[in-house]
Design a protein around this motif. Structure first.
Motif, short mmCIF file in Angstrom:
data_model
loop_
_atom_site.label_atom_id
_atom_site.label_comp_id
_atom_site.label_asym_id
_atom_site.label_seq_id
_atom_site.Cartn_x
_atom_site.Cartn_y
_atom_site.Cartn_z
N ARG A 25 69.08 39.30 33.16
CA ARG A 25 69.34 40.08 31.94
C ARG A 25 68.37 41.26 31.85
O ARG A 25 68.76 42.37 31.50
N GLU A 28 69.53 43.92 34.29
CA GLU A 28 70.72 44.60 33.78
C GLU A 28 70.35 45.62 32.70
O GLU A 28 70.87 46.73 32.68
N GLN A 29 69.44 45.24 31.81
CA GLN A 29 69.01 46.16 30.76
C GLN A 29 68.30 47.38 31.36
O GLN A 29 68.53 48.50 30.94
N SER A 32 70.84 49.65 32.95
CA SER A 32 71.62 50.31 31.91
C SER A 32 70.86 51.50 31.32
O SER A 32 71.41 52.59 31.15
#
Length: 90
Positions: A25, A28-29, A32
């Motif tokens: 996670r 992914e952040q 992004s």
């Protein structure tokens, strides 16, 4: 991302189960955010770099000096160093 790193440290330090760490996670952040910055152009990239440099300078000035080593540790390091010193003329 910060939470994942913090949990990694806590799990390691206190023997907590690694399943608590959400590394994917955090990755992914980060990706992004990096994509958003790249899409917005050079101005945003430059601004973020300036903000990071400013933050780093502030933190460097705020860090207290490390505590002095105890006499036992200093003696241990001196003794350890003696085994690695080169004889003169080598």
């Amino acid at each position: 991302m910060g939470t994942a790193r913090l949990m990694e440290i806590l799990c390691s330090r206190y023997g907590l189960p690694e399943r608590l760490i959400e590394q994917e996670r955090g990755k992914e952040q980060y990706e992004s955010i990096a994509n958003m910055v790249n899409d917005e152009g050079e101005d945003i990239s430059s601004l973020l770099q300036q903000l990071e440099e400013h933050y780093d300078r502030e933190q460097k000035d705020k860090q207290p000096p490390p505590p002095p080593l105890s006499a036992n540790i200093e003696e241990f390091l001196r003794d350890l160093n003696q085994g690695f010193e080169r004889p003169e003329g080598s």
